[in-house]
Design an enzyme around this catalytic site. Structure first.
Site, mmCIF file in Angstrom:
data_model
loop_
_atom_site.group_PDB
_atom_site.id
_atom_site.type_symbol
_atom_site.label_atom_id
_atom_site.label_comp_id
_atom_site.label_asym_id
_atom_site.label_seq_id
_atom_site.Cartn_x
_atom_site.Cartn_y
_atom_site.Cartn_z
ATOM 1 N N TYR A 65 0.857 -1.091 -0.038
ATOM 2 C CA TYR A 65 -0.123 -0.160 -0.070
ATOM 3 C C TYR A 65 0.854 1.243 -0.054
ATOM 4 O O TYR A 65 1.819 1.408 0.709
ATOM 5 C CB TYR A 65 -0.641 0.119 1.376
ATOM 6 C CG TYR A 65 -1.402 1.358 1.265
ATOM 7 C CD1 TYR A 65 -2.519 1.935 0.528
ATOM 8 C CD2 TYR A 65 -1.140 2.199 2.294
ATOM 9 C CE1 TYR A 65 -3.217 2.936 0.689
ATOM 10 C CE2 TYR A 65 -1.882 3.494 2.725
ATOM 11 C CZ TYR A 65 -2.743 3.756 1.567
ATOM 12 O OH TYR A 65 -3.228 4.898 1.868
ATOM 13 N N GLY A 72 -5.209 5.873 0.076
ATOM 14 C CA GLY A 72 -6.398 5.875 0.735
ATOM 15 C C GLY A 72 -7.703 5.003 -0.175
ATOM 16 O O GLY A 72 -7.341 3.701 -0.431
ATOM 17 N N ASN A 207 1.965 10.375 6.869
ATOM 18 C CA ASN A 207 0.860 9.394 7.503
ATOM 19 C C ASN A 207 1.269 9.155 8.783
ATOM 20 O O ASN A 207 1.451 8.127 9.433
ATOM 21 C CB ASN A 207 0.830 8.292 6.577
ATOM 22 C CG ASN A 207 -0.437 7.368 6.878
ATOM 23 O OD1 ASN A 207 -1.335 7.945 7.479
ATOM 24 N ND2 ASN A 207 -0.748 6.416 6.172
ATOM 25 N N GLN A 285 -16.333 30.778 56.237
ATOM 26 C CA GLN A 285 -16.230 29.930 54.713
ATOM 27 C C GLN A 285 -16.214 31.206 53.922
ATOM 28 O O GLN A 285 -17.020 31.770 53.438
ATOM 29 C CB GLN A 285 -17.215 28.980 54.608
ATOM 30 C CG GLN A 285 -17.345 27.814 55.652
ATOM 31 C CD GLN A 285 -18.289 26.969 55.164
ATOM 32 O OE1 GLN A 285 -18.093 25.687 55.442
ATOM 33 N NE2 GLN A 285 -19.431 27.109 54.411
ATOM 34 N N ARG A 291 -12.062 28.761 48.258
ATOM 35 C CA ARG A 291 -12.302 27.567 49.159
ATOM 36 C C ARG A 291 -12.054 26.212 48.475
ATOM 37 O O ARG A 291 -11.147 25.326 48.910
ATOM 38 C CB ARG A 291 -13.682 27.363 49.990
ATOM 39 C CG ARG A 291 -13.627 26.527 51.016
ATOM 40 C CD ARG A 291 -15.094 26.240 51.716
ATOM 41 N NE ARG A 291 -16.099 27.071 51.442
ATOM 42 C CZ ARG A 291 -17.360 26.921 51.349
ATOM 43 N NH1 ARG A 291 -17.638 25.766 51.934
ATOM 44 N NH2 ARG A 291 -18.273 27.855 51.060
ATOM 45 N N ASN A 321 1.836 4.071 8.356
ATOM 46 C CA ASN A 321 0.886 3.003 7.954
ATOM 47 C C ASN A 321 1.447 2.696 6.236
ATOM 48 O O ASN A 321 1.441 3.628 5.524
ATOM 49 C CB ASN A 321 -0.580 3.174 7.729
ATOM 50 C CG ASN A 321 -1.335 1.793 6.939
ATOM 51 O OD1 ASN A 321 -0.999 0.699 7.528
ATOM 52 N ND2 ASN A 321 -2.141 2.252 6.153
ATOM 53 N N LYS A 395 -11.143 48.043 36.425
ATOM 54 C CA LYS A 395 -12.956 47.662 35.662
ATOM 55 C C LYS A 395 -12.619 47.173 34.402
ATOM 56 O O LYS A 395 -13.333 46.079 33.995
ATOM 57 C CB LYS A 395 -13.475 49.204 35.673
ATOM 58 C CG LYS A 395 -14.885 48.721 35.304
ATOM 59 C CD LYS A 395 -15.465 50.104 35.063
ATOM 60 C CE LYS A 395 -16.011 50.926 36.302
ATOM 61 N NZ LYS A 395 -17.305 50.131 36.932
ATOM 62 N N GLU A 423 -13.022 11.361 2.022
ATOM 63 C CA GLU A 423 -12.189 10.388 1.089
ATOM 64 C C GLU A 423 -12.727 9.261 0.619
ATOM 65 O O GLU A 423 -12.248 8.120 0.910
ATOM 66 C CB GLU A 423 -10.551 10.050 1.699
ATOM 67 C CG GLU A 423 -9.454 9.973 0.882
ATOM 68 C CD GLU A 423 -9.073 8.520 0.948
ATOM 69 O OE1 GLU A 423 -8.678 8.003 -0.260
ATOM 70 O OE2 GLU A 423 -9.026 7.809 2.023
ATOM 71 N N ASN A 426 -13.314 6.069 2.955
ATOM 72 C CA ASN A 426 -12.181 5.230 3.333
ATOM 73 C C ASN A 426 -11.785 5.663 4.962
ATOM 74 O O ASN A 426 -11.745 4.939 5.554
ATOM 75 C CB ASN A 426 -11.037 5.291 2.530
ATOM 76 C CG ASN A 426 -9.903 4.587 3.029
ATOM 77 O OD1 ASN A 426 -9.907 3.546 3.293
ATOM 78 N ND2 ASN A 426 -8.620 5.257 3.050
#
Length: 520
Positions: A65, A72, A207, A285, A291, A321, A395, A423, A426
């Site tokens: 390939y 592809g 790839n 708290q 916190r 690949n 501000k 594609e 594929n």
């Protein structure tokens, strides 16, 4: 903001071949470190064996390939042996359709480092000469111009990586000596002969997952620093608000032992001189943005180890690949170009980082508002007397922080769930890893802007407390005192309104360079 290559790493050397790289080494190369390819005869023979195996298959008229077939969905198209050597050039050329902004020099160097790392594994059927050429380009700082858009993350980063392949054969453009120039002209000037790609080499270069992985390495480095920076900002916000340091007590956090969360709590606790000044306010708290800060920042801190594992495994993998097993004489067709792990890390990281932007945005809102800031002037203005009426302090900066935070939060939609079929069906399930990585870089930029504004604001707030006699300078921990000194070197306290854009930009840049000492 475009990051530039700094000279601080230029004497460092990162070795490639028969060893695993760390993401820090990729960052070092991105910042200018030299690349050094393994030169032992045994390693060179190991690499060349893969290239010779491809040659032997061609001699035997084997079907491979992307070598004797189209790409592809065109894998059923047979390519005659008389055209095989032209096929890699066509692959690089028809993918030359990238758009959008170009990757910064740092990002492009990281891409080159990641591709060199993957090809140096020796499972891609490329020649040693190809690896040497990438090493040479890095060390001469000849950087491909790579558009950032056009990859769906499988079959890897085809379109952006075609720009690296094109530069190797002397085509398209590079950044050299700070200028965009024709690759052919730079090669002519330096006496570099363009490569002629061997069968499989175009596919091996393109790839794979080098672009998304490179961005992931850079993003990790910035996110790791942001966790520390957000902890320091939280401590400074607590001091500004006269907060309750008992919220970060070690006994409290022992009851919920997430290690990253507890590390954040420890950093804040150490910054606050907890045992000497446990509680300054009347509130039992503090509000959640103070916190619960360890619980928010701690998600990122706890996620960093698995993120590193995913990124570094991808970085040190053969991810093209087909895979070429020269020793066993196998050609293995698969899908290692799929960037799902990087996509997941980048989608996760941008979520964690955007939550930190949101946290700091809420802290900023508290310190600006006289209803919540425990007696400080509105918008942290340092104006006094009748001048107060016309001065507005931070501000507009706080409005900017809100805008940057909103944009960061908007970017957190996971890219990986937006797979497209491309594609001719594929590539019918793709990772979107590069889009996720680009999103993450944008979220980091916005969060760094939020952090820069907060550094200035909390520095102003602490100085206001000191000037009002509500906080003793001597009681500040050395870590917080040092940050105040560092920030104050660039930032004059805001007593009269003035434009803050330049000091904000300068502070963002220093955050991106990890300039502020926030390590404990």
């Amino acid at each position: 903001m475009t990051q530039t290559i700094t000279p601080s790493h230029t004497e460092e050397i990162v070795k490639f071949g028969q060893r695993s790289l760390t993401l820090e080494e990729v960052v070092a190369v991105a910042k200018g470190a030299k690349a050094q390819l393994q030169v032992s005869p045994a390693y060179q023979e190991y690499i060349q064996k893969g290239a010779r195996f491809i040659d032997s298959l061609l001699a035997e008229e084997g079907v491979v390939y992307g070598v004797t077939t189209g790409y592809g969905d065109s894998c059923t198209v047979t390519v005659g042996l008389d055209l095989v050597h032209e096929l890699p050039l066509h692959l690089s050329r028809f993918h030359g359709c990238g758009l959008g902004e170009i990757l910064s020099p740092m990002q492009a160097r990281a891409v080159m480092a990641c591709r060199l790392s993957s090809l140096a594994v020796g499972k891609s059927g490329v020649s040693y000469e190809l690896l040497q050429r990438i090493e040479t380009l890095l060390n001469l700082n000849i950087i491909p111009v790579i558009p950032e858009e056009g990859s769906v993350g499988a079959s890897g980063d085809l379109t952006p990586l075609s720009y690296l392949a094109a530069v190797l054969v002397g085509e398209r453009d590079v950044i050299y000596q700070g200028q965009r120039q024709s690759t052919a002209e730079v090669y002519s000037e330096l006496g570099i002969i363009p490569l002629k790609l061997r069968p499989k080499e175009g596919l091996a270069l393109m790839n794979g997952t080098a672009v998304m992985t490179a961005l992931a390495c850079l993003a990790y480095d910035r996110a790791q620093y942001m966790a520390k920076m957000a902890s320091r900002i939280t401590a400074m916000a607590s001091l500004t608000l006269k907060g309750n340091s008992n919220h970060f007590d070690d006994i409290l956090f022992a009851a919920k032992p997430h290690p990253g969360q507890n590390q954040i709590a420890a950093w804040i606790r150490e910054d606050l001189n907890h045992h000497e000044h446990p509680r300054n306010s009347d509130r039992l708290q503090d509000r959640y943005s103070i916190r619960c800060a360890p619980h928010i920042i701690g998600v990122l801190q706890d996620a960093l180890p698995f993120m590193r594992q995913f990124i570094e495994t991808e970085l040190n993998s053969a991810n093209d690949n087909p895979i070429v097993d020269a020793e066993g004489e196998h050609i293995l067709h698969g899908g290692h170009f799929y960037g799902g792990h990087i996509a997941f890390v980048m989608d996760s990281m941008k979520n964690c980082v955007a939550n930190i932007a949101d946290l700091i945005d809420r802290q900023m809102a508290l310190v600006m508002d006289p209803k919540f800031n425990n007696g400080l002037p509105a918008n942290l203005s340092g104006a006094t007397g009748e001048r107060r009426a016309i001065n507005h302090g931070f501000k507009a900066v706080q409005i900017g922080v809100s805008a940057w935070t909103a944009e960061a939060l908007k970017q957190t939609m996971p890219a990986s769930v937006f797979s497209r079929s491309t594609e001719c069906h594929n590539q019918d399930k793709v990772s979107m890893g590069t889009i996720a990585a680009r999103d993450c870089m944008r979220v980091l930029q916005l969060t760094e802007q939020v952090a820069a504004a907060a550094l200035l604001a909390m520095t102003q707030g602490i100085h206001l407390r000191v000037s009002q006699g509500e906080l003793c300078q001597a009681s500040l921990t050395p870590s917080v005192a040092k940050t105040l000194t560092q920030v104050s070197a660039d930032f004059e306290l805001l007593t009269e309104d003035r434009p803050l854009e330049q000091v904000l930009r300068q502070t963002v840049e220093k955050i991106q360079q990890a300039h502020w000492e926030v390590c404990h």
